[in-house]
Design an enzyme around this catalytic site. Structure first.
Site, PDB file in Angstrom:
ATOM      1  N   ASP A  79     -97.399  43.086 -21.468  1.00  0.00           N
ATOM      2  CA  ASP A  79     -97.419  43.732 -22.825  1.00  0.00           C
ATOM      3  C   ASP A  79     -97.094  42.694 -23.998  1.00  0.00           C
ATOM      4  OD1 ASP A  79     -97.888  45.789 -21.110  1.00  0.00           O
ATOM      5  OD2 ASP A  79     -96.106  47.111 -21.942  1.00  0.00           O
TER       6      ASP A  79
ATOM      7  N   LYS B   1     -88.750  54.582 -26.878  1.00  0.00           N
ATOM      8  CA  LYS B   1     -90.104  54.482 -26.624  1.00  0.00           C
ATOM      9  C   LYS B   1     -90.081  54.485 -25.253  1.00  0.00           C
ATOM     10  CE  LYS B   1     -94.450  52.277 -28.003  1.00  0.00           C
ATOM     11  NZ  LYS B   1     -94.612  52.195 -26.668  1.00  0.00           N
TER      12      LYS B   1
ATOM     13  N   CYS C 171     -96.613  33.548  11.814  1.00  0.00           N
ATOM     14  CA  CYS C 171     -95.227  34.312  11.954  1.00  0.00           C
ATOM     15  C   CYS C 171     -94.095  33.387  11.829  1.00  0.00           C
ATOM     16  CB  CYS C 171     -95.163  35.271  13.065  1.00  0.00           C
ATOM     17  SG  CYS C 171     -93.746  36.201  12.720  1.00  0.00           S
TER      18      CYS C 171
ATOM     19  N   CYS D  22     -92.017  34.686  15.238  1.00  0.00           N
ATOM     20  CA  CYS D  22     -92.613  34.799  16.597  1.00  0.00           C
ATOM     21  C   CYS D  22     -93.609  33.906  17.042  1.00  0.00           C
ATOM     22  CB  CYS D  22     -92.979  35.990  17.243  1.00  0.00           C
ATOM     23  SG  CYS D  22     -94.688  36.664  16.409  1.00  0.00           S
TER      24      CYS D  22
HETATM   25 ZN   LIG Z   1     -94.004  38.060  14.267  1.00  0.00          ZN
END
Ligand SMILES: [Zn+2]
Length: 674
Positions: free
Chosen positions: A39, A122, A411, A414
């Protein structure tokens, strides 16, 4: 701020792009509830435009943001015309500017020695108009462009603190602010992030996005609140000052912010600003400044308005708190739903009362847009006063050898390939066996609103996982004392306590299990609605996506998600195992019940077509008398109430030898209870 241009040509060059930029930001802010700049940045650039246009009025164009009251109405919501326009407020950014404003104001009122001001916080929300007729709420609307707003009556009706009926039969319009408390804002964004939806930039945008919904049920779930602060036709309330108006509104049943104060000197004004600048982080809702209003309402009327803003009030905006620091690392964590989220790890800095060293980067798109790199110096602020967020990179300080950050494709836990699901900004690991997801899932399963297993937190789960004692929800119910005794700091006492907590969770009403399973889009409230409607998990599993979607406020997204989840063979296997270890599959929760009734504790199944009352009425009556109404017949069923055309449930009850009642018998029994 850039320095004042000396020539018309310079101004011309600057003003075009500046205006376009402001129009674009305005659209993002007002129409999409998704601003891309702070803002403060907007306000400053806006002021620059005003400055240029004041210097060179020939450069003002009709489409300039300075020529309109902020906000457009481009949604599908019905339009409302404000008989008395809802103006926005002028603003100042320093105490000096505020004092200048006051001096000019006072100069226009030579007959008054010293103006009294009412000072208010405000609130960081959006303006709301509430129209009452004879004391009844008949219309709620947003400001829109100030003249035409959006009809949000049905939505406002779902906000708990808005009275539908006033304590007096008044026909008056009230105005105020609709906002989202900080805690609700944090919760909402966490849920959105987990669901792969874009997060709201601040509580105000979250409030606006929640109030301006076509479906009031969405609004109802968003935890909005209000503070009312203005009555355009104050004569109708018989008040003469703003201070009195606020007191009257509170008496009538509205929420009025308690922190307002009447002052008559600059010293008191500065004192108020200092007080609330210091306290702002401790408030339960966001504030972005102080509003100063002339307290005497007749004087307000005498001062009147400019085309755009009132002359009797002004907003003092707080300066933003910002700090610069250096990004050292970007961490990727895998959530319960496989959502992979980046977090910037930075050199610690003090910011708005706390030490900050981490900031969520939400998703890869966000990271790319801001082009945040390792080694970058960044500006940090707190979004909505609470959540640390990187405003921008200070490019001048970027190291010469800097490289764009590479988004991972696998990932981090994994190693399986990450994907973007349809329409999602989130990056996901979709490997159902991903250890990170399973551990997060177990923690969610045990959490308070789910199975409520006290003492089973993430650290214990981590150990249980590492020792290979637990790999799914059902394993929790097979844990032995010997196993628990091998955990860090676990003695006889803590072992017995945890085993009891786990055992108790077997008897939970099934909505806790339904929530604990972690089905996408199924929050605690939705789980309860579904469980209540179907009565048991097996009944939910047999339901089609359409049948689930048809339940009260549940739409197709949730219906599809639930049906898809239970269609999975692994899930079905898991549910069987949970059933085998004794986890309750029935809905047994019931509000205020008559425990003295003959029906208390009875398990009842309703089937077939009832003629004298609806299925729901029967169910409600039974539950109010302590019975549990379930969706499927089992050995545990105490009675089956069968209407016309009863099918498989009737057959099953006959096979199991369960008492079967017809509707007349049930009706008779109901009468005997009264
Ligand atoms: Zn994973």
């Amino acid at each position: 701020m850039a320095k004042q241009p000396v020539t018309l040509a310079d101004a011309q060059k600057e003003i075009g792009p500046l205006r376009q930029q402001l129009i674009q930001w305005g659209k993002e802010y007002y129409e999409q509830d998704q601003p891309t700049v702070e803002d403060y940045v907007y306000d400053r650039q806006y002021q620059r435009l005003v400055q240029l246009e004041t210097e060179f009025p020939e450069l003002i164009t009709p489409d300039s943001p300075t020529q309109r009251v902020g906000g457009q109405t481009d949604t599908q919501l019905a339009k409302v015309t404000h008989e008395i326009p809802m103006l926005s407020m002028g603003d100042v950014f320093s105490v000096e500017e505020l004092q200048d404003f006051n001096v000019r104001q006072q100069d226009g009122l030579p007959e008054i020695d010293q103006l009294a001001y009412d000072l208010e916080l405000k609130i960081d929300g959006l303006s709301l108009s509430l129209v009452y007729e004879n004391g009844r709420l008949v219309q709620a609307s947003t400001r829109g462009n100030g003249v035409i707003g959006e009809d949000v009556t049905a939505n406002a009706m779902t906000i708990k603190d808005i009275p539908h009926q006033l304590s007096e039969p008044l026909s008056v319009e009230f105005r105020g602010e609709c906002y989202m408390p900080k805690a609700s804002f944090v919760k909402l964004n966490e849920a959105r992030e987990a669901n792969g939806q874009p997060v709201f930039a601040n509580p105000r945008n979250a409030a606006a996005g929640s109030l301006r919904q076509l479906d009031p049920q969405v609004t109802a779930q968003r935890e909005l609140a209000t503070f009312m602060y203005y009555v355009p036709e104050y004569e109708k309330l018989g008040v003469t000052t703003q201070d009195e108006a606020l007191k009257r509104m509170a008496e009538l049943g509205f929420q009025v912010n308690p922190h307002h104060r009447t002052v008559t000197s600059t010293a008191e004004l500065v004192q108020y600003i200092n007080e609330y600048t210091a306290q702002r982080d401790d408030l339960a809702y966001g504030i972005d400044g102080i509003v100063e209003k002339v307290n005497d309402l007749a004087t307000q009327t005498a001062l009147g308005n400019t085309v755009k803003v009132p002359r009797w009030e002004i907003a003092y905006k707080f300066p933003p708190e910002e700090q610069s620091t250096v990004v050292r690392e970007i961490e990727w964590t895998v959530g319960r739903t496989g959502n992979v989220t980046p977090t910037a790890v930075m050199d610690p800095v003090q910011l708005a009362g706390t030490t900050v060293s981490r900031a969520s980067l939400h998703n890869p798109d966000y990271l790319r847009q801001k082009d945040i790199r390792l080694g970058d110096t960044v500006l940090l602020h707190k979004a909505g006063d609470i959540i640390p967020e990187i405003s921008r990179v200070i490019l001048a300080k970027r190291p010469a050898d800097s490289q764009p950050y590479q988004i991972p494709t696998e990932c981090p836990v994994c190693g399986s390939r990450l994907v973007h699901l349809d329409g999602e900004v989130a990056l996901r690991c979709v490997n159902p066996m991903c250890p990170a997801q399973i551990k997060e899932g177990l923690a969610h399963f045990a959490s308070r609103n789910a199975m409520n297993i006290d003492g089973l937190g993430p650290k214990i789960i981590e150990q249980l996982w590492n020792k290979k004692y637990v790999s799914d929800f059902a394993d929790l119910y097979r844990l032995t004392a010997d196993q628990l005794l091998t955990l860090d700091k676990f003695g006889e006492k803590s072992t017995a306590k945890l085993l009891t907590a786990i055992d108790n969770s077997r008897h939970n009403s099934v909505e806790r299990l339904l929530f604990g399973l972690g089905i996408r889009h199924v929050g605690a409230k939705v789980a309860r609605l579904i469980a209540e409607h179907f009565g048991s998990l097996p009944a939910v599993m047999q339901a089609s996506a359409d049948e689930i979607s048809a339940v009260a406020t549940i739409g197709p997204t949730i219906g599809d998600s639930v049906a898809t989840y239970f269609a999975n063979a692994q899930v079905q296997q898991l549910i069987q195992e949970l059933q085998a270890v004794g986890v309750n599959m029935d809905y047994t929760a019931s509000p205020a019940v008559d425990t003295t009734s003959e029906w208390n504790g009875q398990r009842v199944v309703l089937t077939g077509k009832l003629a004298m009352f609806t299925r729901n009425e029967a169910k409600e009556w039974l539950e109010a008398h302590g019975a549990t109404v379930t969706g499927s017949v089992s050995k545990k069923t105490d009675v089956l109430i069968a209407g016309e055309k009863a099918g498989s449930k009737l057959q099953k009850a006959q096979q199991l030898g369960i008492p079967i009642w017809n509707e007349q018998q049930f009706d008779q029994a109901m009468k005997e209870e009264q």
